[in-house]
Design a protein around this motif. Sequence first.
Motif, PDB file in Angstrom:
ATOM      1  N   LEU A 180      40.590  99.546  85.218  1.00 51.64           N
ATOM      2  CA  LEU A 180      39.423  98.998  84.527  1.00 51.64           C
ATOM      3  C   LEU A 180      38.206  98.978  85.446  1.00 51.64           C
ATOM      4  N   GLN A 181      38.429  98.802  86.743  1.00 49.26           N
ATOM      5  CA  GLN A 181      37.315  98.917  87.689  1.00 49.26           C
ATOM      6  C   GLN A 181      36.733 100.329  87.664  1.00 49.26           C
ATOM      7  N   ARG A 182      37.586 101.333  87.524  1.00 45.23           N
ATOM      8  CA  ARG A 182      37.082 102.713  87.468  1.00 45.23           C
ATOM      9  C   ARG A 182      36.286 102.950  86.180  1.00 45.23           C
ATOM     10  N   VAL A 183      36.658 102.268  85.115  1.00 43.59           N
ATOM     11  CA  VAL A 183      35.855 102.346  83.888  1.00 43.59           C
ATOM     12  C   VAL A 183      34.434 101.886  84.177  1.00 43.59           C
ATOM     13  N   ARG A 184      34.313 100.799  84.908  1.00 44.41           N
ATOM     14  CA  ARG A 184      32.981 100.293  85.270  1.00 44.41           C
ATOM     15  C   ARG A 184      32.200 101.308  86.087  1.00 44.41           C
ATOM     16  N   ASP A 185      32.892 102.059  86.927  1.00 45.62           N
ATOM     17  CA  ASP A 185      32.218 103.069  87.747  1.00 45.62           C
ATOM     18  C   ASP A 185      31.561 104.143  86.875  1.00 45.62           C
ATOM     19  N   HIS A 186      32.039 104.269  85.626  1.00 44.67           N
ATOM     20  CA  HIS A 186      31.470 105.249  84.698  1.00 44.67           C
ATOM     21  C   HIS A 186      30.431 104.618  83.773  1.00 44.67           C
ATOM     22  N   GLY A 187      30.006 103.388  84.088  1.00 45.27           N
ATOM     23  CA  GLY A 187      28.869 102.810  83.390  1.00 45.27           C
ATOM     24  C   GLY A 187      29.130 101.612  82.521  1.00 45.27           C
ATOM     25  N   PRO A 188      30.112 101.643  81.596  1.00 47.98           N
ATOM     26  CA  PRO A 188      30.225 100.553  80.625  1.00 47.98           C
ATOM     27  C   PRO A 188      30.533  99.197  81.269  1.00 47.98           C
ATOM     28  N   THR A 189      29.944  98.185  80.717  1.00 46.18           N
ATOM     29  CA  THR A 189      30.349  96.823  81.030  1.00 46.18           C
ATOM     30  C   THR A 189      31.716  96.588  80.391  1.00 46.18           C
ATOM     31  N   VAL A 190      32.636  95.960  81.122  1.00 45.88           N
ATOM     32  CA  VAL A 190      33.988  95.722  80.612  1.00 45.88           C
ATOM     33  C   VAL A 190      34.145  94.244  80.284  1.00 45.88           C
ATOM     34  N   LEU A 191      34.523  93.976  79.039  1.00 44.43           N
ATOM     35  CA  LEU A 191      34.756  92.614  78.558  1.00 44.43           C
ATOM     36  C   LEU A 191      36.245  92.488  78.281  1.00 44.43           C
ATOM     37  N   ALA A 192      36.967  91.825  79.171  1.00 43.26           N
ATOM     38  CA  ALA A 192      38.425  91.795  79.110  1.00 43.26           C
ATOM     39  C   ALA A 192      38.933  90.402  78.807  1.00 43.26           C
ATOM     40  N   GLY A 193      40.077  90.352  78.117  1.00 42.83           N
ATOM     41  CA  GLY A 193      40.772  89.100  77.857  1.00 42.83           C
ATOM     42  C   GLY A 193      42.144  89.147  78.497  1.00 42.83           C
ATOM     43  N   CYS A 194      42.593  88.025  79.048  1.00 43.59           N
ATOM     44  CA  CYS A 194      43.855  88.003  79.780  1.00 43.59           C
ATOM     45  C   CYS A 194      44.369  86.571  79.873  1.00 43.59           C
ATOM     46  N   LEU A 195      45.653  86.441  80.179  1.00 46.48           N
ATOM     47  CA  LEU A 195      46.227  85.123  80.417  1.00 46.48           C
ATOM     48  C   LEU A 195      45.759  84.566  81.752  1.00 46.48           C
ATOM     49  N   HIS A 196      45.693  85.441  82.754  1.00 50.85           N
ATOM     50  CA  HIS A 196      45.343  85.028  84.115  1.00 50.85           C
ATOM     51  C   HIS A 196      44.224  85.924  84.636  1.00 50.85           C
ATOM     52  N   PRO A 197      43.372  85.416  85.516  1.00 55.56           N
ATOM     53  CA  PRO A 197      42.292  86.245  86.056  1.00 55.56           C
ATOM     54  C   PRO A 197      42.852  87.370  86.908  1.00 55.56           C
ATOM     55  N   PRO A 198      42.067  88.430  87.142  1.00 50.92           N
ATOM     56  CA  PRO A 198      42.552  89.557  87.946  1.00 50.92           C
ATOM     57  C   PRO A 198      42.883  89.129  89.365  1.00 50.92           C
ATOM     58  N   PRO A 199      43.801  89.860  90.015  1.00 46.85           N
ATOM     59  CA  PRO A 199      44.086  89.564  91.419  1.00 46.85           C
ATOM     60  C   PRO A 199      42.885  89.905  92.283  1.00 46.85           C
ATOM     61  N   PRO A 200      42.612  89.122  93.316  1.00 50.05           N
ATOM     62  CA  PRO A 200      41.488  89.436  94.190  1.00 50.05           C
ATOM     63  C   PRO A 200      41.848  90.615  95.106  1.00 50.05           C
ATOM     64  N   PRO A 201      40.818  91.301  95.640  1.00 46.97           N
ATOM     65  CA  PRO A 201      39.403  91.127  95.305  1.00 46.97           C
ATOM     66  C   PRO A 201      39.028  91.958  94.085  1.00 46.97           C
ATOM     67  N   THR A 202      38.207  91.404  93.229  1.00 40.38           N
ATOM     68  CA  THR A 202      37.683  92.125  92.079  1.00 40.38           C
ATOM     69  C   THR A 202      36.166  92.034  92.137  1.00 40.38           C
ATOM     70  N   LEU A 203      35.528  93.135  92.479  1.00 44.34           N
ATOM     71  CA  LEU A 203      34.086  93.129  92.711  1.00 44.34           C
ATOM     72  C   LEU A 203      33.326  92.898  91.412  1.00 44.34           C
ATOM     73  N   GLY A 204      32.287  92.076  91.495  1.00 43.49           N
ATOM     74  CA  GLY A 204      31.419  91.853  90.356  1.00 43.49           C
ATOM     75  C   GLY A 204      32.069  91.124  89.205  1.00 43.49           C
ATOM     76  N   LEU A 205      33.133  90.374  89.499  1.00 44.35           N
ATOM     77  CA  LEU A 205      33.872  89.690  88.434  1.00 44.35           C
ATOM     78  C   LEU A 205      33.151  88.442  87.958  1.00 44.35           C
ATOM     79  N   VAL A 206      33.079  88.290  86.632  1.00 47.84           N
ATOM     80  CA  VAL A 206      32.684  87.022  86.020  1.00 47.84           C
ATOM     81  C   VAL A 206      33.923  86.502  85.300  1.00 47.84           C
ATOM     82  N   ALA A 207      34.511  85.433  85.808  1.00 52.92           N
ATOM     83  CA  ALA A 207      35.744  84.891  85.243  1.00 52.92           C
ATOM     84  C   ALA A 207      35.413  83.674  84.384  1.00 52.92           C
ATOM     85  N   LEU A 208      35.850  83.700  83.149  1.00 41.94           N
ATOM     86  CA  LEU A 208      35.591  82.625  82.199  1.00 41.94           C
ATOM     87  C   LEU A 208      36.915  82.000  81.789  1.00 41.94           C
TER      88      LEU A 208
END
Length: 231
Positions: A180-208
């Motif tokens: 999904l980070q590579r998807v971001r490298d191709h431009g789109p903003t990624v809006l993801a839903g999950c049970l747990h936040p991504p494992p660190p480090p995740t650059l530019g992450l906004v965790a809600l």
Amino acid sequence: MTAAGVDVVARGASVRGRRGPVFEGVDLDVPAGGLLAAHGPAGSGRTSLLLALAGRMRLSGGAVRVGGHVLPAAGGRVRRMVAVARAAPAVDLEGRLRVREVMAERCLTSPGVTERGIREAFATLGIAPRGTDLVEDLGPAGRLLLATALALAERPGALVVDDVDEGLPPDAQEPVWQALQRVRDHGPTVLAGCLHPPPPPTLGLVALLLPRRSQDRLPAGTATVRKDADT
């Protein structure tokens, strides 16, 4: 294959159902090309929030801006800008279809999508499913990344993918988030839903973090946002 990402901003965003709020009081700022990880347990409103940000679920309060377009007034423009890869049960791949069938279907139903574009998206995500494979036989990670590739081939400004870590053991989650980070490298903003936040480090992450709502009411202002540094 590149696409320009869009920023996503919410202020007091709320959606109500028949039994009360599904989520409410959500504030967030996701920069263009950023990654939102809306995480929380079942019943916390993750999927509904993602659909609302994509213009596919009507807000009952607050406002959302996607790029230069404000919801709910500009819902049509936002829907054309945001591709939804997965947000079950509303949006999901049919497991009994073969990969070649879902590829052909997407080429027919989404303007501008071509088989070449889908295969470029496969390469971006690091997958190589065979056309004869059944979607249901790809496994949790394979199904998720196939759905993401099909959405990426639409060249959206933002891409929604829910249940990122569903059915994945801990050691299989990091490669999916890296994809999904590579998807971001191709431009789109990624809006993801999950049970747990991504494992660190995740650059530019906004965790809600969305809390589990009670049967009747989710108190306003309980959604919290953490923004990780890019270093």
